[in-house]
Design a protein around this motif. Structure first.
Motif, PDB file in Angstrom:
ATOM      1  N   SER A 124       3.663  -9.681  -0.415  1.00 42.00           N
ATOM      2  CA  SER A 124       4.046  -8.463   0.283  1.00 42.00           C
ATOM      3  C   SER A 124       5.512  -8.528   0.713  1.00 42.00           C
ATOM      4  CB  SER A 124       3.149  -8.263   1.507  1.00 42.00           C
ATOM      5  OG  SER A 124       3.559  -7.147   2.264  1.00 42.00           O
ATOM      6  N   ASP A 125       5.921  -9.649   1.302  1.00 39.10           N
ATOM      7  CA  ASP A 125       7.301  -9.808   1.772  1.00 39.10           C
ATOM      8  C   ASP A 125       8.298  -9.703   0.618  1.00 39.10           C
ATOM      9  OD1 ASP A 125       6.518 -10.113   4.392  1.00 39.10           O
ATOM     10  OD2 ASP A 125       6.574 -12.306   4.357  1.00 39.10           O
ATOM     11  N   TYR A 128       8.509  -6.063  -0.605  1.00 37.72           N
ATOM     12  CA  TYR A 128       9.183  -5.225   0.384  1.00 37.72           C
ATOM     13  C   TYR A 128      10.686  -5.495   0.400  1.00 37.72           C
ATOM     14  CZ  TYR A 128      10.118  -3.018   4.922  1.00 37.72           C
ATOM     15  OH  TYR A 128      10.612  -2.223   5.931  1.00 37.72           O
ATOM     16  N   GLU A 129      11.050  -6.762   0.309  1.00 35.62           N
ATOM     17  CA  GLU A 129      12.463  -7.140   0.311  1.00 35.62           C
ATOM     18  C   GLU A 129      13.177  -6.612  -0.932  1.00 35.62           C
ATOM     19  OE1 GLU A 129      14.957 -11.287   0.463  1.00 35.62           O
ATOM     20  OE2 GLU A 129      13.131 -11.154   1.656  1.00 35.62           O
ATOM     21  N   GLY A 132      11.545  -2.216  -1.028  1.00 36.65           N
ATOM     22  CA  GLY A 132      11.299  -1.381   0.138  1.00 36.65           C
ATOM     23  C   GLY A 132       9.860  -0.899   0.229  1.00 36.65           C
ATOM     24  N   ILE A 133       9.652   0.215   0.929  1.00 34.62           N
ATOM     25  CA  ILE A 133       8.290   0.684   1.197  1.00 34.62           C
ATOM     26  C   ILE A 133       7.711   1.515   0.058  1.00 34.62           C
ATOM     27  CG2 ILE A 133       8.823   2.902   2.294  1.00 34.62           C
ATOM     28  CD1 ILE A 133       6.289   0.211   3.511  1.00 34.62           C
ATOM     29  N   PHE A 136       4.609   0.303  -1.935  1.00 39.30           N
ATOM     30  CA  PHE A 136       3.423   0.233  -1.078  1.00 39.30           C
ATOM     31  C   PHE A 136       2.802   1.622  -0.927  1.00 39.30           C
ATOM     32  CE2 PHE A 136       5.954  -3.432   0.032  1.00 39.30           C
ATOM     33  CZ  PHE A 136       5.029  -4.451   0.200  1.00 39.30           C
ATOM     34  N   HIS A 156       6.177   1.563   8.339  1.00 42.20           N
ATOM     35  CA  HIS A 156       6.146   0.511   7.327  1.00 42.20           C
ATOM     36  C   HIS A 156       5.106  -0.563   7.640  1.00 42.20           C
ATOM     37  CE1 HIS A 156      10.471   1.401   5.702  1.00 42.20           C
ATOM     38  NE2 HIS A 156       9.764   2.494   5.923  1.00 42.20           N
ATOM     39  N   TYR A 157       4.947  -0.878   8.923  1.00 42.68           N
ATOM     40  CA  TYR A 157       4.004  -1.939   9.296  1.00 42.68           C
ATOM     41  C   TYR A 157       2.586  -1.582   8.846  1.00 42.68           C
ATOM     42  CZ  TYR A 157       1.048  -4.972  12.092  1.00 42.68           C
ATOM     43  OH  TYR A 157       0.075  -5.863  12.489  1.00 42.68           O
ATOM     44  N   ARG A 160       2.143  -1.273   4.949  1.00 42.96           N
ATOM     45  CA  ARG A 160       2.059  -2.606   4.326  1.00 42.96           C
ATOM     46  C   ARG A 160       0.733  -3.289   4.664  1.00 42.96           C
ATOM     47  NH1 ARG A 160       7.121  -6.378   5.331  1.00 42.96           N
ATOM     48  NH2 ARG A 160       5.742  -7.718   4.119  1.00 42.96           N
TER      49      ARG A 160
END
Length: 314
Positions: A124-125, A128-129, A132-133, A136, A156-157, A160
């Motif tokens: 996931s990290d 996302y890095e 981005g979102i 997701f 975003h939290y 994700r």
């Protein structure tokens, strides 16, 4: 084992009422407003004043950094021992806030969502890095449509977290949530705990509420909301921290970045967003059949009578 819940939409006077009740009847406050959990943010959260905190003990305030967000499960896990301790000391407990999901997690428990394994979190990290979102949101749109429609694209939290749940369990988070919601609706008591509970829900007509929201927004801006956000950026926070994406802070960040042409436009956006939040809070609490609804100003004396009666009941 007396617990009084004071809930309602944002800017409905929950803190003022809790302090007044605790001053008259005794007891201590346990916060369940998600933004009041963070120590670096003050002005945009409408936190109880230092004087109010000195007069009445408040718990679950300033317990986290904005760099380490707390979710509803974390909240329930940390708040429950505090409440049980206060009750064991024969103290009246006031649960005060507007974050309905946090209150539900505390009173009724969480739906089943296992902790994200390290390998899933790494995946996931990295995604996302890199992208981005957007990916997701695409995954949720294809595989968990209800969660896609539930969460705002800027949250975003939670977006994700829903994808991580999907990767971990192979099933949509919305299914687990709906099963828990169905179970909650069938409950014959307002909580799974052995508490005697009174739920006071504050609400008032929307146009009357709008004037209060406008006054509070003006007060926040006048007392240094923009300076508070600039100070956080100067300390090295990025502005992407989950609490800084909340109402008031996100609009202020946008103003600092030049998204709004003037402060008046920023102020209007905060007011609009706050009204939208109040609408969603009303929708959430509407499902609670155990609450008693009061106008926070016009029915103040009735609230005090209800609380006094509740305290005297065996």
């Amino acid at each position: 084992m007396k617990v009084i819940v004071i809930s309602g939409p944002t800017a409905s006077g929950k803190t003022d009422l809790a302090v007044e009740l605790a001053t008259k009847f005794g007891g201590e406050v346990v916060n369940f407003d998600s933004l009041l959990l963070y120590k670096e943010i003050e002005i945009g959260t409408a936190k109880p004043t230092m004087e109010e905190q000195k007069t009445i003990p408040h718990h679950m305030l300033n317990v986290r950094s904005i760099s380490n967000p707390m979710n509803a499960a974390d909240y329930a896990r940390e708040a429950l021992p505090i409440i049980e301790r206060l009750l064991s000391e024969n103290k009246l407990v006031y649960l005060v806030g507007g974050s309905g999901f946090y209150l539900q997690a505390l009173l009724k428990g969480m739906y089943d969502s296992p902790k994200t394994p390290k390998e899933i979190m790494k995946r996931s990290d990295e995604l996302y890095e890199k992208e981005g979102i957007a990916p997701f949101l695409s995954i949720l749109k294809d595989q968990d449509r209800k969660s896609f429609e539930r969460y705002h694209e800027n949250d975003h939290y939670r977006v994700r977290r829903a994808v991580e749940h999907l990767w971990t369990t192979g099933s949509p988070m919305s299914e687990a949530r709906e099963e828990k919601d169905d179970s909650n609706e069938k409950m014959e008591r307002p909580t799974i705990h052995n508490w005697d509970l009174l739920h006071i829900y504050l609400d008032l007509p929307k146009e009357e509420h709008l004037k209060i929201i406008e006054k509070r927004t003006d007060r926040m801006l006048a007392t240094g909301l923009i300076e508070e956000v600039k100070g956080l950026l100067d300390q090295g926070f990025t502005g992407l921290e989950k609490p800084l994406q909340s109402i008031g802070y996100k609009e202020t960040l946008d103003f600092i970045l030049g998204v709004y042409k003037n402060l008046s436009e920023c102020r209007e956006r905060i007011v609009i967003s706050t009204r939208q939040l109040a609408k969603s809070q009303r929708t959430w609490f509407k499902r609670d059949s155990f609450k008693k609804t009061f106008h926070p100003l016009e029915e103040r004396s009735e609230i005090f009578l209800q609380v006094e009666k509740f305290i005297r009941e065996n």
